[in-house]
Design a protein around this motif. Sequence first.
Motif, PDB file in Angstrom:
ATOM      1  N   GLU A 217       0.821  -1.213   0.000  1.00  0.00           N
ATOM      2  CA  GLU A 217       0.000   0.000   0.000  1.00  0.00           C
ATOM      3  C   GLU A 217       0.859   1.269   0.000  1.00  0.00           C
ATOM      4  OE1 GLU A 217      -3.111  -0.184  -0.552  1.00  0.00           O
ATOM      5  OE2 GLU A 217      -4.248  -1.409   0.888  1.00  0.00           O
ATOM      6  N   TYR A 218       2.070   1.196   0.541  1.00  0.00           N
ATOM      7  CA  TYR A 218       2.977   2.346   0.590  1.00  0.00           C
ATOM      8  C   TYR A 218       4.318   1.951  -0.045  1.00  0.00           C
ATOM      9  CZ  TYR A 218      -0.455   4.162   3.891  1.00  0.00           C
ATOM     10  OH  TYR A 218      -1.631   4.592   4.479  1.00  0.00           O
ATOM     11  N   PRO A 219       4.339   1.772  -1.371  1.00  0.00           N
ATOM     12  CA  PRO A 219       5.511   1.189  -2.033  1.00  0.00           C
ATOM     13  C   PRO A 219       6.754   2.066  -2.021  1.00  0.00           C
ATOM     14  CG  PRO A 219       3.939   1.977  -3.658  1.00  0.00           C
ATOM     15  CD  PRO A 219       3.249   2.076  -2.332  1.00  0.00           C
ATOM     16  N   ASP A 220       6.618   3.354  -1.754  1.00  0.00           N
ATOM     17  CA  ASP A 220       7.785   4.231  -1.738  1.00  0.00           C
ATOM     18  C   ASP A 220       8.555   4.162  -0.427  1.00  0.00           C
ATOM     19  OD1 ASP A 220       7.341   5.248  -4.316  1.00  0.00           O
ATOM     20  OD2 ASP A 220       5.870   6.678  -3.557  1.00  0.00           O
ATOM     21  N   MET A 221       8.044   3.422   0.541  1.00  0.00           N
ATOM     22  CA  MET A 221       8.666   3.388   1.865  1.00  0.00           C
ATOM     23  C   MET A 221       9.189   2.001   2.200  1.00  0.00           C
ATOM     24  SD  MET A 221       6.218   5.746   4.223  1.00  0.00           S
ATOM     25  CE  MET A 221       5.948   7.476   3.789  1.00  0.00           C
ATOM     26  N   LEU A 222      10.271   1.981   2.976  1.00  0.00           N
ATOM     27  CA  LEU A 222      10.681   0.742   3.606  1.00  0.00           C
ATOM     28  C   LEU A 222       9.668   0.395   4.688  1.00  0.00           C
ATOM     29  CD1 LEU A 222      14.517   1.254   4.208  1.00  0.00           C
ATOM     30  CD2 LEU A 222      13.436  -0.033   2.360  1.00  0.00           C
ATOM     31  N   SER A 223       9.409  -0.876   4.878  1.00  0.00           N
ATOM     32  CA  SER A 223       8.575  -1.333   5.983  1.00  0.00           C
ATOM     33  C   SER A 223       9.461  -2.179   6.886  1.00  0.00           C
ATOM     34  CB  SER A 223       7.380  -2.145   5.465  1.00  0.00           C
ATOM     35  OG  SER A 223       6.463  -1.292   4.806  1.00  0.00           O
ATOM     36  N   ILE A 224       9.660  -1.707   8.110  1.00  0.00           N
ATOM     37  CA  ILE A 224      10.658  -2.278   9.007  1.00  0.00           C
ATOM     38  C   ILE A 224       9.971  -2.925  10.201  1.00  0.00           C
ATOM     39  CG2 ILE A 224      12.672  -1.788  10.445  1.00  0.00           C
ATOM     40  CD1 ILE A 224      13.210   0.650   8.677  1.00  0.00           C
ATOM     41  N   GLY A 225      10.171  -4.223  10.374  1.00  0.00           N
ATOM     42  CA  GLY A 225       9.618  -4.966  11.496  1.00  0.00           C
ATOM     43  C   GLY A 225      10.714  -5.263  12.511  1.00  0.00           C
ATOM     44  N   ILE A 226      10.574  -4.740  13.712  1.00  0.00           N
ATOM     45  CA  ILE A 226      11.581  -4.896  14.764  1.00  0.00           C
ATOM     46  C   ILE A 226      11.048  -5.854  15.819  1.00  0.00           C
ATOM     47  CG2 ILE A 226      13.028  -3.694  16.440  1.00  0.00           C
ATOM     48  CD1 ILE A 226      12.499  -1.106  14.863  1.00  0.00           C
ATOM     49  N   ASP A 227      11.801  -6.881  16.103  1.00  0.00           N
ATOM     50  CA  ASP A 227      11.338  -7.875  17.076  1.00  0.00           C
ATOM     51  C   ASP A 227      11.524  -7.369  18.503  1.00  0.00           C
ATOM     52  OD1 ASP A 227      10.137 -10.258  17.758  1.00  0.00           O
ATOM     53  OD2 ASP A 227      12.009 -11.395  17.797  1.00  0.00           O
ATOM     54  N   PHE A 250      11.152  -4.949   4.581  1.00  0.00           N
ATOM     55  CA  PHE A 250      10.473  -5.196   3.318  1.00  0.00           C
ATOM     56  C   PHE A 250      10.579  -3.953   2.444  1.00  0.00           C
ATOM     57  CE2 PHE A 250       8.376  -7.857   6.455  1.00  0.00           C
ATOM     58  CZ  PHE A 250       8.167  -9.059   5.797  1.00  0.00           C
ATOM     59  N   SER A 251      10.809  -4.163   1.150  1.00  0.00           N
ATOM     60  CA  SER A 251      10.796  -3.050   0.201  1.00  0.00           C
ATOM     61  C   SER A 251      10.087  -3.485  -1.075  1.00  0.00           C
ATOM     62  CB  SER A 251      12.217  -2.559  -0.106  1.00  0.00           C
ATOM     63  OG  SER A 251      13.013  -3.609  -0.624  1.00  0.00           O
ATOM     64  N   ASN A 252       9.654  -2.508  -1.826  1.00  0.00           N
ATOM     65  CA  ASN A 252       8.857  -2.749  -3.040  1.00  0.00           C
ATOM     66  C   ASN A 252       9.473  -1.951  -4.185  1.00  0.00           C
ATOM     67  OD1 ASN A 252       6.853  -3.237  -4.916  1.00  0.00           O
ATOM     68  ND2 ASN A 252       5.153  -2.586  -3.614  1.00  0.00           N
ATOM     69  N   PRO A 253      10.649  -2.380  -4.660  1.00  0.00           N
ATOM     70  CA  PRO A 253      11.383  -1.569  -5.640  1.00  0.00           C
ATOM     71  C   PRO A 253      10.650  -1.366  -6.959  1.00  0.00           C
ATOM     72  CG  PRO A 253      12.388  -3.745  -5.399  1.00  0.00           C
ATOM     73  CD  PRO A 253      11.387  -3.607  -4.300  1.00  0.00           C
ATOM     74  N   LYS A 254       9.752  -2.272  -7.320  1.00  0.00           N
ATOM     75  CA  LYS A 254       9.002  -2.142  -8.577  1.00  0.00           C
ATOM     76  C   LYS A 254       7.677  -1.400  -8.392  1.00  0.00           C
ATOM     77  CE  LYS A 254      10.916  -6.325 -10.701  1.00  0.00           C
ATOM     78  NZ  LYS A 254      10.593  -7.641 -11.332  1.00  0.00           N
ATOM     79  N   LYS A 255       7.407  -0.933  -7.167  1.00  0.00           N
ATOM     80  CA  LYS A 255       6.148  -0.254  -6.842  1.00  0.00           C
ATOM     81  C   LYS A 255       4.947  -1.107  -7.255  1.00  0.00           C
ATOM     82  CE  LYS A 255       9.035   3.139  -6.124  1.00  0.00           C
ATOM     83  NZ  LYS A 255       9.712   3.227  -4.816  1.00  0.00           N
ATOM     84  N   SER A 256       5.074  -2.390  -7.041  1.00  0.00           N
ATOM     85  CA  SER A 256       4.078  -3.338  -7.539  1.00  0.00           C
ATOM     86  C   SER A 256       2.867  -3.417  -6.610  1.00  0.00           C
ATOM     87  CB  SER A 256       4.723  -4.728  -7.665  1.00  0.00           C
ATOM     88  OG  SER A 256       3.782  -5.690  -8.060  1.00  0.00           O
ATOM     89  N   LYS A 257       1.700  -3.433  -7.220  1.00  0.00           N
ATOM     90  CA  LYS A 257       0.462  -3.652  -6.474  1.00  0.00           C
ATOM     91  C   LYS A 257      -0.552  -4.295  -7.399  1.00  0.00           C
ATOM     92  CE  LYS A 257      -3.229  -1.351  -3.838  1.00  0.00           C
ATOM     93  NZ  LYS A 257      -3.724  -0.065  -3.270  1.00  0.00           N
ATOM     94  N   VAL A 258      -1.027  -5.464  -7.004  1.00  0.00           N
ATOM     95  CA  VAL A 258      -2.052  -6.190  -7.752  1.00  0.00           C
ATOM     96  C   VAL A 258      -3.210  -6.441  -6.799  1.00  0.00           C
ATOM     97  CG1 VAL A 258      -2.607  -8.261  -9.085  1.00  0.00           C
ATOM     98  CG2 VAL A 258      -0.278  -7.317  -9.151  1.00  0.00           C
TER      99      VAL A 258
END
Length: 283
Positions: A217-227, A250-258
């Motif tokens: 949903e926010y492909p321009d941002m890194l999504s960081i999960g910290i344990d 997690f990153s979305n370098p292709k800005k992919s969304k299906v």
Amino acid sequence: MFKISNFITAFLIVFCTVNSCSAQQNIDKGSLFIIGGGSRSVDMVMRIATESGIDKGGYAVILPMSSEEPDTSVFYAKKQFTELGYKNVYGLQFEKGEKPNQAKTDSIRNARLVYISGGDQSRFMDVVTGTDIEKAIHDAYANGSMVAGTSAGAAVMSKVMITGNELKHPDYSSTFRNIEADNIETATGLGMLTTAIIDQHFVKRSRHNRLLSAVIEYPDMLSIGIDESTAILVKNGMAEVVGESQVLVFSNPKKSKVEKNGRLGARGLQLDIYLPGDTFEIK
């Protein structure tokens, strides 16, 4: 349960006035210490103290507004520092709608360490959004101080802040059961990080579906999960993993969304799993 004495606030005001705290700060931007919740080891607390500089002088303030029991939250957060010999740590509580005087906000602005406790990130932002409190936190960071937070205090670091709620499934669950479109609820956080979204308690609570939803949903941002019992120390555009467990990015370098029938898909997502001591770039 444990009352924050008015003496503490008075001490901070006098301390800053007499000692010109602002002159103690570095002119460079500060650092962030973002903890995924859970327990904090002695080594982690010592790292916070040394990286922030409170081991050498100045003071730390704990902001407990995420918590339903802020006084108790301050007591236990402070206890970890005082048991290691750091006595210069104080609680500073604000209420929603409060218009604090400059002396109180200066107590934040001139602290070497601003520490945000756990609880509910939305509760914290409800108190500080658009206020001089929020500005003082940013000023402290800009002056070279450390802004740290655990659990909810980690979530508020992002500009795009995960609230923890599901829009389509409002009954609380510690993790998302599905990867769906228009389901992840976000709000505006402190914005200490503008290019990444933070999630916490990540591996222990299996929050992968939630962060996968975010990175699509926010492909321009890194999504960081910290344990839990784990943190990232962010400074100079780099993040170092500190603690006991992993950090998933997690990153979305292709800005992919299906999207099909409300379900989300994507192509070319990237996942990196970092261990303690590893570093990665946060632009």
